[in-house]
Design an enzyme around this catalytic site. Structure first.
Site, mmCIF file in Angstrom:
data_model
loop_
_atom_site.group_PDB
_atom_site.id
_atom_site.type_symbol
_atom_site.label_atom_id
_atom_site.label_comp_id
_atom_site.label_asym_id
_atom_site.label_seq_id
_atom_site.Cartn_x
_atom_site.Cartn_y
_atom_site.Cartn_z
ATOM 1 N N HIS A 87 -3.479 -15.516 -8.057
ATOM 2 C CA HIS A 87 -4.950 -15.823 -7.269
ATOM 3 C C HIS A 87 -5.849 -16.740 -8.162
ATOM 4 O O HIS A 87 -7.033 -16.122 -8.452
ATOM 5 C CB HIS A 87 -5.455 -14.840 -6.672
ATOM 6 C CG HIS A 87 -5.720 -13.386 -7.501
ATOM 7 N ND1 HIS A 87 -6.012 -13.421 -8.545
ATOM 8 C CD2 HIS A 87 -5.238 -12.240 -6.987
ATOM 9 C CE1 HIS A 87 -6.240 -12.147 -9.149
ATOM 10 N NE2 HIS A 87 -5.550 -11.350 -8.188
ATOM 11 N N ARG A 122 0.912 -1.227 0.039
ATOM 12 C CA ARG A 122 -0.011 -0.136 -0.084
ATOM 13 C C ARG A 122 0.803 1.161 0.055
ATOM 14 O O ARG A 122 0.080 2.398 -0.121
ATOM 15 C CB ARG A 122 -0.973 0.055 1.146
ATOM 16 C CG ARG A 122 -1.921 -1.240 1.442
ATOM 17 C CD ARG A 122 -3.212 -1.198 0.057
ATOM 18 N NE ARG A 122 -3.741 -2.164 0.236
ATOM 19 C CZ ARG A 122 -4.589 -2.806 -0.642
ATOM 20 N NH1 ARG A 122 -4.057 -2.651 -2.080
ATOM 21 N NH2 ARG A 122 -5.319 -3.986 -0.532
ATOM 22 N N ASP A 179 -1.814 -13.027 -1.672
ATOM 23 C CA ASP A 179 -2.452 -11.892 -1.894
ATOM 24 C C ASP A 179 -2.918 -11.142 -0.728
ATOM 25 O O ASP A 179 -4.210 -10.634 -0.505
ATOM 26 C CB ASP A 179 -3.654 -12.549 -2.846
ATOM 27 C CG ASP A 179 -4.403 -11.152 -3.466
ATOM 28 O OD1 ASP A 179 -3.764 -10.037 -3.444
ATOM 29 O OD2 ASP A 179 -5.483 -11.254 -4.038
#
Ligand SMILES: NC(=O)N[C@@H](CC(=O)O)C(=O)O
Ligand SMILES: [Zn+2]
Ligand SMILES: [Zn+2]
Length: 429
Positions: free
Chosen positions: A232, A64, A305
Protein backbone atom coordinates in the site's frame (compact mmCIF):
# COMPACT_ATOMS: atom_id res chain seq x y z
CA UNK A 1 -17.93 -30.84 -15.04
CA UNK A 2 -16.61 -29.06 -18.12
CA UNK A 3 -17.72 -25.56 -19.07
CA UNK A 4 -18.13 -23.88 -22.44
CA UNK A 5 -18.17 -20.08 -22.33
CA UNK A 6 -19.79 -18.83 -25.55
CA UNK A 7 -19.45 -15.48 -27.32
CA UNK A 8 -17.65 -13.54 -24.58
CA UNK A 9 -15.31 -10.64 -25.30
CA UNK A 10 -11.63 -11.30 -24.60
CA UNK A 11 -8.86 -8.71 -24.58
CA UNK A 12 -6.18 -9.43 -27.17
CA UNK A 13 -2.53 -8.33 -26.92
CA UNK A 14 -3.37 -5.03 -28.59
CA UNK A 15 -6.04 -4.38 -25.97
CA UNK A 16 -8.97 -4.83 -28.35
CA UNK A 17 -11.98 -6.93 -27.50
CA UNK A 18 -12.44 -10.08 -29.59
CA UNK A 19 -15.42 -12.40 -29.44
CA UNK A 20 -14.27 -15.93 -28.59
CA UNK A 21 -15.36 -19.18 -26.94
CA UNK A 22 -13.48 -20.96 -24.15
CA UNK A 23 -13.62 -24.61 -23.24
CA UNK A 24 -12.71 -25.46 -19.64
CA UNK A 25 -12.02 -28.98 -18.44
CA UNK A 26 -10.41 -30.42 -15.31
CA UNK A 27 -9.57 -26.97 -14.03
CA UNK A 28 -7.65 -26.00 -17.16
CA UNK A 29 -8.44 -23.78 -20.14
CA UNK A 30 -8.42 -26.48 -22.84
CA UNK A 31 -9.30 -24.40 -25.86
CA UNK A 32 -9.84 -20.79 -26.90
CA UNK A 33 -11.30 -20.37 -30.40
CA UNK A 34 -14.24 -18.94 -32.23
CA UNK A 35 -17.27 -21.20 -32.53
CA UNK A 36 -16.35 -24.14 -30.31
CA UNK A 37 -19.15 -26.67 -30.74
CA UNK A 38 -20.90 -28.00 -27.64
CA UNK A 39 -20.76 -31.77 -27.24
CA UNK A 40 -23.76 -31.95 -24.92
CA UNK A 41 -21.91 -33.09 -21.83
CA UNK A 42 -20.71 -29.65 -20.70
CA UNK A 43 -22.47 -26.71 -19.09
CA UNK A 44 -22.77 -23.84 -21.55
CA UNK A 45 -22.45 -20.24 -20.32
CA UNK A 46 -23.77 -17.57 -22.66
CA UNK A 47 -21.40 -14.61 -22.31
CA UNK A 48 -22.41 -12.37 -25.22
CA UNK A 49 -21.78 -8.74 -24.30
CA UNK A 50 -19.64 -9.66 -21.28
CA UNK A 51 -15.93 -9.18 -20.72
CA UNK A 52 -14.19 -12.51 -20.13
CA UNK A 53 -11.14 -11.71 -18.02
CA UNK A 54 -8.60 -13.76 -16.11
CA UNK A 55 -9.81 -13.89 -12.51
CA UNK A 56 -8.45 -10.99 -10.50
CA UNK A 57 -5.50 -11.55 -8.18
CA UNK A 58 -5.32 -9.62 -4.89
CA UNK A 59 -2.13 -10.10 -2.93
CA UNK A 60 -3.22 -7.99 0.06
CA UNK A 61 -6.35 -9.17 1.90
CA UNK A 62 -7.25 -9.41 5.59
CA UNK A 63 -9.53 -12.40 6.28
CA UNK A 64 -9.37 -12.00 10.09
CA UNK A 65 -9.65 -15.73 10.84
CA UNK A 66 -8.54 -16.92 13.35
CA UNK A 67 -9.39 -14.53 16.16
CA UNK A 68 -11.34 -11.80 14.37
CA UNK A 69 -14.37 -13.76 13.16
CA UNK A 70 -16.73 -10.95 14.18
CA UNK A 71 -15.06 -8.84 11.45
CA UNK A 72 -14.64 -11.50 8.71
CA UNK A 73 -14.06 -15.22 8.24
CA UNK A 74 -12.29 -17.14 5.52
CA UNK A 75 -15.76 -18.12 4.24
CA UNK A 76 -17.23 -14.59 4.15
CA UNK A 77 -14.02 -12.92 2.94
CA UNK A 78 -13.53 -15.35 0.09
CA UNK A 79 -17.20 -15.03 -0.92
CA UNK A 80 -16.62 -11.27 -1.05
CA UNK A 81 -13.54 -11.98 -3.17
CA UNK A 82 -15.49 -14.18 -5.58
CA UNK A 83 -18.20 -11.54 -5.81
CA UNK A 84 -15.55 -8.96 -6.66
CA UNK A 85 -14.15 -11.18 -9.42
CA UNK A 86 -11.04 -12.29 -7.50
CA UNK A 87 -9.96 -15.90 -7.95
CA UNK A 88 -6.64 -15.80 -6.07
CA UNK A 89 -5.99 -13.79 -2.93
CA UNK A 90 -3.14 -13.69 -0.44
CA UNK A 91 -4.19 -13.46 3.20
CA UNK A 92 -2.32 -11.21 5.61
CA UNK A 93 -1.09 -12.72 8.87
CA UNK A 94 -2.24 -10.14 11.46
CA UNK A 95 -4.70 -12.61 12.97
CA UNK A 96 -4.95 -13.98 16.52
CA UNK A 97 -2.82 -16.01 16.78
CA UNK A 98 -0.56 -15.09 13.86
CA UNK A 99 0.79 -17.78 11.50
CA UNK A 100 4.35 -17.74 12.83
CA UNK A 101 4.80 -21.50 13.22
CA UNK A 102 4.46 -24.48 10.92
CA UNK A 103 1.52 -25.73 13.02
CA UNK A 104 -0.39 -22.45 12.77
CA UNK A 105 0.15 -22.29 9.04
CA UNK A 106 -0.95 -25.90 8.60
CA UNK A 107 -4.12 -25.15 10.57
CA UNK A 108 -4.75 -22.18 8.27
CA UNK A 109 -4.28 -24.25 5.12
CA UNK A 110 -6.74 -26.80 6.46
CA UNK A 111 -9.30 -24.13 7.29
CA UNK A 112 -8.84 -22.60 3.80
CA UNK A 113 -9.38 -25.99 2.21
CA UNK A 114 -12.57 -26.49 4.19
CA UNK A 115 -14.16 -23.05 3.83
CA UNK A 116 -12.59 -20.87 1.12
CA UNK A 117 -14.48 -20.08 -2.09
CA UNK A 118 -11.40 -18.91 -3.99
CA UNK A 119 -7.71 -19.76 -3.92
CA UNK A 120 -6.05 -18.35 -0.79
CA UNK A 121 -2.29 -18.04 -0.40
CA UNK A 122 -1.48 -17.32 3.24
CA UNK A 123 1.39 -15.13 4.32
CA UNK A 124 3.49 -16.11 7.31
CA UNK A 125 4.81 -13.41 9.61
CA UNK A 126 8.38 -12.11 9.51
CA UNK A 127 8.74 -12.02 13.28
CA UNK A 128 7.28 -14.13 16.06
CA UNK A 129 3.98 -12.67 17.21
CA UNK A 130 4.66 -9.74 14.83
CA UNK A 131 6.62 -8.29 17.73
CA UNK A 132 9.50 -7.21 15.50
CA UNK A 133 12.24 -8.84 17.54
CA UNK A 134 12.67 -12.57 16.92
CA UNK A 135 12.56 -14.04 13.40
CA UNK A 136 10.24 -16.92 12.49
CA UNK A 137 11.67 -20.18 11.14
CA UNK A 138 11.78 -19.19 7.46
CA UNK A 139 12.64 -22.60 5.93
CA UNK A 140 10.02 -24.42 8.05
CA UNK A 141 7.30 -21.94 7.08
CA UNK A 142 8.30 -22.03 3.41
CA UNK A 143 8.10 -25.81 3.63
CA UNK A 144 4.59 -25.42 5.04
CA UNK A 145 3.66 -23.35 1.96
CA UNK A 146 3.86 -19.79 3.19
CA UNK A 147 3.19 -17.57 0.20
CA UNK A 148 5.66 -14.92 1.40
CA UNK A 149 6.61 -13.20 4.66
CA UNK A 150 4.96 -10.07 6.04
CA UNK A 151 4.33 -8.32 9.35
CA UNK A 152 1.54 -6.28 7.73
CA UNK A 153 -0.23 -4.07 10.22
CA UNK A 154 3.05 -2.93 11.67
CA UNK A 155 6.47 -1.98 10.32
CA UNK A 156 9.59 -3.92 11.28
CA UNK A 157 11.28 -1.24 13.38
CA UNK A 158 14.85 -2.47 13.72
CA UNK A 159 17.01 -2.38 10.59
CA UNK A 160 19.03 -5.32 11.90
CA UNK A 161 15.94 -7.51 12.26
CA UNK A 162 14.75 -6.59 8.76
CA UNK A 163 18.20 -7.27 7.29
CA UNK A 164 18.40 -10.74 8.86
CA UNK A 165 14.84 -11.47 7.66
CA UNK A 166 15.76 -10.46 4.13
CA UNK A 167 18.81 -12.72 4.11
CA UNK A 168 16.65 -15.64 5.31
CA UNK A 169 13.99 -14.90 2.68
CA UNK A 170 16.58 -14.57 -0.10
CA UNK A 171 18.03 -17.97 0.84
CA UNK A 172 14.72 -19.72 0.23
CA UNK A 173 13.72 -17.52 -2.71
CA UNK A 174 10.75 -15.91 -0.96
CA UNK A 175 9.72 -12.27 -0.80
CA UNK A 176 9.58 -9.88 2.13
CA UNK A 177 6.30 -7.96 1.86
CA UNK A 178 6.51 -4.85 3.96
CA UNK A 179 4.10 -2.58 5.75
CA UNK A 180 6.37 0.45 5.94
CA UNK A 181 5.90 2.62 8.96
CA UNK A 182 8.51 4.03 11.32
CA UNK A 183 6.83 4.13 14.73
CA UNK A 184 9.04 6.96 15.94
CA UNK A 185 7.46 9.19 13.26
CA UNK A 186 3.74 8.40 13.54
CA UNK A 187 2.90 10.38 16.71
CA UNK A 188 -0.38 8.46 17.30
CA UNK A 189 -1.78 10.08 14.19
CA UNK A 190 -5.02 9.02 12.57
CA UNK A 191 -5.04 10.99 9.29
CA UNK A 192 -2.45 12.44 6.91
CA UNK A 193 -0.26 15.21 8.27
CA UNK A 194 -1.06 17.95 5.79
CA UNK A 195 -4.34 19.85 5.66
CA UNK A 196 -6.88 17.40 7.06
CA UNK A 197 -5.18 16.95 10.46
CA UNK A 198 -5.48 20.69 11.07
CA UNK A 199 -9.04 20.88 9.74
CA UNK A 200 -10.26 18.06 11.97
CA UNK A 201 -7.84 18.80 14.81
CA UNK A 202 -6.68 15.19 14.80
CA UNK A 203 -2.99 14.22 15.01
CA UNK A 204 -1.40 13.61 11.60
CA UNK A 205 0.81 10.82 10.24
CA UNK A 206 3.61 12.41 8.20
CA UNK A 207 4.61 11.03 4.81
CA UNK A 208 8.14 10.38 6.07
CA UNK A 209 6.82 7.72 8.47
CA UNK A 210 6.42 5.58 5.33
CA UNK A 211 9.08 6.83 2.92
CA UNK A 212 11.96 6.72 5.41
CA UNK A 213 11.37 3.04 6.08
CA UNK A 214 11.04 2.22 2.38
CA UNK A 215 14.36 3.96 1.70
CA UNK A 216 16.02 1.99 4.51
CA UNK A 217 14.55 -1.30 3.35
CA UNK A 218 15.56 -0.81 -0.25
CA UNK A 219 19.19 -0.47 0.78
CA UNK A 220 18.85 -3.55 3.00
CA UNK A 221 17.22 -5.51 0.16
CA UNK A 222 20.06 -4.56 -2.15
CA UNK A 223 22.60 -5.81 0.38
CA UNK A 224 20.63 -9.01 1.07
CA UNK A 225 19.75 -9.57 -2.62
CA UNK A 226 16.16 -10.14 -1.56
CA UNK A 227 12.85 -9.56 -3.37
CA UNK A 228 11.36 -6.71 -1.37
CA UNK A 229 7.72 -5.73 -1.93
CA UNK A 230 6.18 -2.50 -0.65
CA UNK A 231 2.58 -2.74 0.60
CA UNK A 232 0.00 0.00 0.00
CA UNK A 233 2.42 2.71 -1.19
CA UNK A 234 0.90 6.12 -0.46
CA UNK A 235 3.31 9.04 -0.81
CA UNK A 236 5.07 10.81 -3.67
CA UNK A 237 8.43 10.46 -1.91
CA UNK A 238 7.92 6.69 -1.61
CA UNK A 239 7.18 6.50 -5.34
CA UNK A 240 10.37 8.42 -6.12
CA UNK A 241 12.48 6.18 -3.90
CA UNK A 242 11.05 3.02 -5.49
CA UNK A 243 11.55 4.46 -8.99
CA UNK A 244 15.21 5.21 -8.25
CA UNK A 245 15.70 1.74 -6.75
CA UNK A 246 14.28 0.05 -9.84
CA UNK A 247 16.60 2.10 -12.01
CA UNK A 248 19.49 0.90 -9.86
CA UNK A 249 18.45 -2.70 -10.54
CA UNK A 250 17.31 -3.50 -6.98
CA UNK A 251 14.64 -6.22 -6.72
CA UNK A 252 11.81 -4.06 -5.42
CA UNK A 253 8.11 -4.22 -6.33
CA UNK A 254 5.20 -2.16 -5.05
CA UNK A 255 1.42 -2.20 -4.88
CA UNK A 256 -1.14 0.60 -4.62
CA UNK A 257 -4.70 0.37 -3.33
CA UNK A 258 -7.82 1.53 -5.19
CA UNK A 259 -8.59 4.04 -2.44
CA UNK A 260 -5.20 5.73 -2.66
CA UNK A 261 -5.65 6.03 -6.43
CA UNK A 262 -9.17 7.45 -6.19
CA UNK A 263 -9.28 9.50 -2.97
CA UNK A 264 -7.14 12.05 -1.15
CA UNK A 265 -7.40 13.95 2.14
CA UNK A 266 -9.68 16.55 0.48
CA UNK A 267 -12.35 13.86 0.08
CA UNK A 268 -12.66 13.21 3.82
CA UNK A 269 -16.07 14.62 4.74
CA UNK A 270 -15.39 15.04 8.46
CA UNK A 271 -15.04 12.75 11.44
CA UNK A 272 -16.01 9.58 9.56
CA UNK A 273 -13.90 6.50 10.31
CA UNK A 274 -14.91 4.90 7.01
CA UNK A 275 -12.20 7.23 5.66
CA UNK A 276 -9.64 5.99 8.17
CA UNK A 277 -7.06 3.54 6.91
CA UNK A 278 -3.35 2.95 7.17
CA UNK A 279 -1.57 4.50 5.39
CA UNK A 280 -4.01 7.41 5.42
CA UNK A 281 -5.47 9.21 2.41
CA UNK A 282 -2.67 11.61 1.50
CA UNK A 283 -2.56 14.88 -0.47
CA UNK A 284 -3.80 15.51 -4.00
CA UNK A 285 -0.16 15.59 -5.16
CA UNK A 286 0.51 12.19 -3.60
CA UNK A 287 -2.53 10.72 -5.34
CA UNK A 288 -1.29 12.09 -8.70
CA UNK A 289 2.19 10.64 -8.05
CA UNK A 290 0.70 7.21 -7.34
CA UNK A 291 -1.15 7.20 -10.63
CA UNK A 292 1.97 8.39 -12.48
CA UNK A 293 3.98 5.68 -10.71
CA UNK A 294 1.51 3.03 -11.75
CA UNK A 295 1.55 4.21 -15.34
CA UNK A 296 5.35 4.34 -15.64
CA UNK A 297 5.89 0.90 -14.07
CA UNK A 298 7.30 2.10 -10.73
CA UNK A 299 4.26 0.60 -9.04
CA UNK A 300 3.71 -2.94 -10.26
CA UNK A 301 0.08 -3.70 -9.49
CA UNK A 302 -3.11 -2.94 -7.58
CA UNK A 303 -4.05 -4.67 -4.31
CA UNK A 304 -7.13 -3.83 -2.23
CA UNK A 305 -5.85 -4.11 1.37
CA UNK A 306 -9.38 -5.36 2.17
CA UNK A 307 -9.52 -4.65 5.93
CA UNK A 308 -12.97 -5.38 7.39
CA UNK A 309 -14.00 -4.00 10.78
CA UNK A 310 -17.34 -4.05 12.59
CA UNK A 311 -19.71 -1.09 12.59
CA UNK A 312 -19.19 -0.80 16.31
CA UNK A 313 -15.41 -0.48 15.73
CA UNK A 314 -15.91 2.24 13.15
CA UNK A 315 -18.44 4.20 15.18
CA UNK A 316 -15.62 5.16 17.53
CA UNK A 317 -14.74 7.97 15.10
CA UNK A 318 -11.53 9.05 13.37
CA UNK A 319 -9.40 9.28 16.50
CA UNK A 320 -10.15 5.90 18.05
CA UNK A 321 -11.55 3.56 15.41
CA UNK A 322 -9.19 0.93 13.97
CA UNK A 323 -7.54 1.64 10.60
CA UNK A 324 -8.86 -0.10 7.49
CA UNK A 325 -11.59 -0.27 4.85
CA UNK A 326 -13.04 -3.11 2.79
CA UNK A 327 -12.21 -3.33 -0.90
CA UNK A 328 -12.82 -6.69 -2.55
CA UNK A 329 -16.37 -6.10 -3.78
CA UNK A 330 -15.85 -2.61 -5.16
CA UNK A 331 -12.29 -2.57 -6.57
CA UNK A 332 -12.96 -3.39 -10.20
CA UNK A 333 -16.18 -1.36 -10.67
CA UNK A 334 -14.59 1.68 -8.97
CA UNK A 335 -11.40 1.53 -11.02
CA UNK A 336 -13.20 0.74 -14.25
CA UNK A 337 -15.64 3.62 -13.81
CA UNK A 338 -13.18 6.21 -12.54
CA UNK A 339 -10.03 5.35 -14.50
CA UNK A 340 -11.01 3.41 -17.64
CA UNK A 341 -14.25 5.18 -18.48
CA UNK A 342 -12.46 8.49 -17.92
CA UNK A 343 -9.68 7.31 -20.26
CA UNK A 344 -6.91 7.55 -17.69
CA UNK A 345 -6.10 3.83 -18.07
CA UNK A 346 -7.10 1.48 -20.86
CA UNK A 347 -9.21 -1.57 -20.01
CA UNK A 348 -6.21 -3.79 -20.75
CA UNK A 349 -3.98 -1.78 -18.44
CA UNK A 350 -6.48 -2.06 -15.59
CA UNK A 351 -7.03 -5.79 -16.13
CA UNK A 352 -3.27 -6.37 -16.28
CA UNK A 353 -2.75 -4.46 -13.01
CA UNK A 354 -5.25 -6.80 -11.36
CA UNK A 355 -4.19 -10.10 -12.98
CA UNK A 356 -0.93 -10.79 -14.77
CA UNK A 357 1.09 -8.03 -13.09
CA UNK A 358 0.61 -9.24 -9.49
CA UNK A 359 1.03 -12.84 -10.67
CA UNK A 360 4.30 -12.07 -12.46
CA UNK A 361 5.69 -10.02 -9.58
CA UNK A 362 5.53 -13.19 -7.44
CA UNK A 363 6.03 -15.82 -10.19
CA UNK A 364 2.50 -17.16 -9.70
CA UNK A 365 1.00 -19.29 -12.50
CA UNK A 366 -2.26 -17.28 -12.59
CA UNK A 367 -3.73 -14.21 -14.25
CA UNK A 368 -3.62 -15.36 -17.87
CA UNK A 369 -6.26 -16.50 -20.34
CA UNK A 370 -4.48 -19.00 -22.56
CA UNK A 371 -4.75 -22.66 -23.42
CA UNK A 372 -3.15 -24.81 -20.72
CA UNK A 373 -3.58 -22.16 -17.99
CA UNK A 374 -5.67 -22.49 -14.80
CA UNK A 375 -9.36 -21.97 -15.53
CA UNK A 376 -9.69 -18.93 -13.23
CA UNK A 377 -12.06 -16.55 -14.95
CA UNK A 378 -14.41 -13.66 -14.24
CA UNK A 379 -17.23 -12.51 -16.49
CA UNK A 380 -17.86 -8.78 -16.14
CA UNK A 381 -20.78 -6.66 -17.29
CA UNK A 382 -19.09 -3.42 -18.32
CA UNK A 383 -22.38 -1.67 -19.05
CA UNK A 384 -24.53 -2.50 -16.04
CA UNK A 385 -24.71 0.43 -13.65
CA UNK A 386 -25.31 0.11 -9.91
CA UNK A 387 -24.74 2.09 -6.76
CA UNK A 388 -22.42 0.83 -4.04
CA UNK A 389 -24.53 -0.31 -1.09
CA UNK A 390 -22.58 -1.82 1.83
CA UNK A 391 -25.75 -3.50 3.10
CA UNK A 392 -25.46 -5.81 0.09
CA UNK A 393 -21.82 -6.80 0.66
CA UNK A 394 -21.01 -10.47 1.18
CA UNK A 395 -18.19 -9.30 3.44
CA UNK A 396 -19.03 -8.85 7.11
CA UNK A 397 -17.23 -5.52 6.81
CA UNK A 398 -19.41 -2.64 5.64
CA UNK A 399 -16.65 -0.08 6.21
CA UNK A 400 -16.24 1.67 2.89
CA UNK A 401 -15.81 5.34 1.98
CA UNK A 402 -17.47 4.63 -1.39
CA UNK A 403 -21.11 4.27 -0.30
CA UNK A 404 -23.50 5.55 -2.98
CA UNK A 405 -20.82 5.78 -5.69
CA UNK A 406 -22.39 4.84 -8.99
CA UNK A 407 -20.30 2.33 -10.95
CA UNK A 408 -20.23 0.20 -14.06
CA UNK A 409 -18.17 -2.94 -14.53
CA UNK A 410 -19.77 -5.40 -12.13
CA UNK A 411 -18.69 -9.05 -12.10
CA UNK A 412 -21.54 -11.45 -12.92
CA UNK A 413 -19.84 -14.82 -12.64
CA UNK A 414 -16.59 -16.07 -11.12
CA UNK A 415 -14.91 -19.37 -11.97
CA UNK A 416 -12.04 -20.90 -9.99
CA UNK A 417 -10.29 -24.00 -11.27
CA UNK A 418 -13.05 -24.53 -13.82
CA UNK A 419 -15.85 -24.37 -11.23
CA UNK A 420 -18.43 -21.62 -10.83
CA UNK A 421 -17.88 -20.26 -7.31
CA UNK A 422 -20.20 -17.25 -7.53
CA UNK A 423 -22.82 -15.93 -9.92
CA UNK A 424 -24.88 -12.81 -9.73
CA UNK A 425 -28.27 -14.52 -9.39
CA UNK A 426 -27.18 -16.54 -6.39
CA UNK A 427 -26.47 -13.48 -4.23
CA UNK A 428 -28.64 -10.37 -4.12
CA UNK A 429 -26.76 -7.58 -5.87
N1 LIG B 1 -4.73 -1.06 6.22
C1 LIG B 1 -5.33 -0.87 7.36
O1 LIG B 1 -5.75 0.25 7.62
N2 LIG B 1 -5.52 -1.85 8.26
C2 LIG B 1 -5.06 -3.19 8.19
C3 LIG B 1 -3.62 -3.33 8.52
C4 LIG B 1 -2.68 -2.88 7.44
O2 LIG B 1 -2.88 -3.15 6.26
O3 LIG B 1 -1.66 -2.25 7.76
C5 LIG B 1 -5.91 -4.05 9.11
O4 LIG B 1 -5.53 -5.18 9.40
O5 LIG B 1 -6.99 -3.59 9.52
ZN1 LIG C 1 -0.31 -2.49 6.17
ZN1 LIG D 1 -3.07 -4.70 5.12
Amino acid sequence: MSLLIKNGSLLNQAGELEVCDLYLEEGIIKKIASNIQATGSEKVIEAAGLLVSPGFVDLHVHLREPGGEQKETIATGTLAAAKGGFTTIASMPNTKPVPDTKEQLEWLHKRIKETAKVRVLPYATITKGQRGTELVDFPALAEANAFAFSDDGVGVQAAGVMYEAMKEAANINKAIVAHCEDNSLIYSGAVHEGKIDKELNIPGIPSIAESVQIARDILLAEAANCHYHVCHISTKESVRVVRDAKRAGIKVTAEVSPHHLLLCEDDIPGDDANFKMNPPLRSKEDKAALLAGLMDGTIDFIATDHAPHTEEDKQKGMRSAPFGIVGLETAFPLLYTNLVEKEILTLKELVDFMTIKPANAFQLPFGKLAEGEHADIVLVDLKHEATIDPAKFASKGKNTPFTNWNCKGWPVQTIVNGEIVWEKESVQQ
